[in-house]
Design an enzyme around this catalytic site. Sequence first.
Site, PDB file in Angstrom:
ATOM      1  N   ARG A 175      36.535  59.188  56.498  1.00 30.37           N
ATOM      2  CA  ARG A 175      35.646  57.814  56.079  1.00 30.37           C
ATOM      3  C   ARG A 175      35.096  57.409  57.270  1.00 30.37           C
ATOM      4  NH1 ARG A 175      38.987  52.824  53.657  1.00 30.37           N
ATOM      5  NH2 ARG A 175      36.788  52.345  53.104  1.00 30.37           N
ATOM      6  N   CYS A 233      37.986  48.114  60.426  1.00 25.49           N
ATOM      7  CA  CYS A 233      38.396  48.990  59.692  1.00 25.49           C
ATOM      8  C   CYS A 233      37.545  48.955  58.273  1.00 25.49           C
ATOM      9  CB  CYS A 233      39.974  49.010  59.460  1.00 25.49           C
ATOM     10  SG  CYS A 233      40.282  47.426  58.842  1.00 25.49           S
TER      11      CYS A 233
END
Length: 278
Positions: A175, A233
């Site tokens: 990611r 995150c």
Amino acid sequence: MTAIITAAQLASESAGSAGSTPPVLLDVRWQLGGPPGRPQYEAGHLPGAVFVDLDKELSGPPGTGGRHPLPDPADFGAVMRRAGISQDTPVVVYDGGQGWAAARAWWLLRWTGHPDVRVLDGGLTAWTGPLSTDTPSPAEGDFTPAPGALPLLDADEAAALARDGLLLDARAAERYRGDVEPIDRVGGHVPGALSAPTTGNVAENGCFLPARDLLARFEALGATPGAEVGVYCGSGVSAAQEVLALELAGIPAALYAGSWSEWSSDESRPVATGPDPL
């Protein structure tokens, strides 16, 4: 006081050994994309534990501030008081073993000024004692949130830290690189941020690595003495686990609560892809 507690230590403290005050227990089982934690709690939890819903009680409504923005402090305080938490009450939080949700509750309590909060190391999977299906009704606590006890970043501050300090991206490496993005508008990372997945903070059993190993990991990423460190995150949940790991290593770190879900929703903000920070 350390920010984590072992299952054996928790069993001893919960029994009131050595004159200790038994902690209030919060069950914060949650997983990104489900299943919901409440049915798991009802099927069996630590005796006396109160369930807290991460999506509804440890987060505000999703929007421009991200998928899990911080809750309103007054609302959060009401939830904690209903759980039986007072200012001088020791608190232990746990989840299913991933550590993300428990760390979110730990961070929120610490950020709002509670002095005695620990995470059950390894979560429920580390617990070998009995479980209960009873739903407790604790006496109302008196905890009143006073936000600001831990450092917090907004998007502009995160961008500045990526340029001038150390901003860690706690998501999975794919990611960070932008190879996949299953949730947010676009894949990639904040330009200048370094990849530091939360999986690197724990052993195979889900417990945190020893402090010396965590320190070595973060020093290798640039968390040298005096460096300003921040973490983000996807939506500010797993980053709390990394802030906790940094604390165990003796490194203060700020949380960018809006994280990638906030950053990527603003098309004016730059996006970096690939394995390199820039």
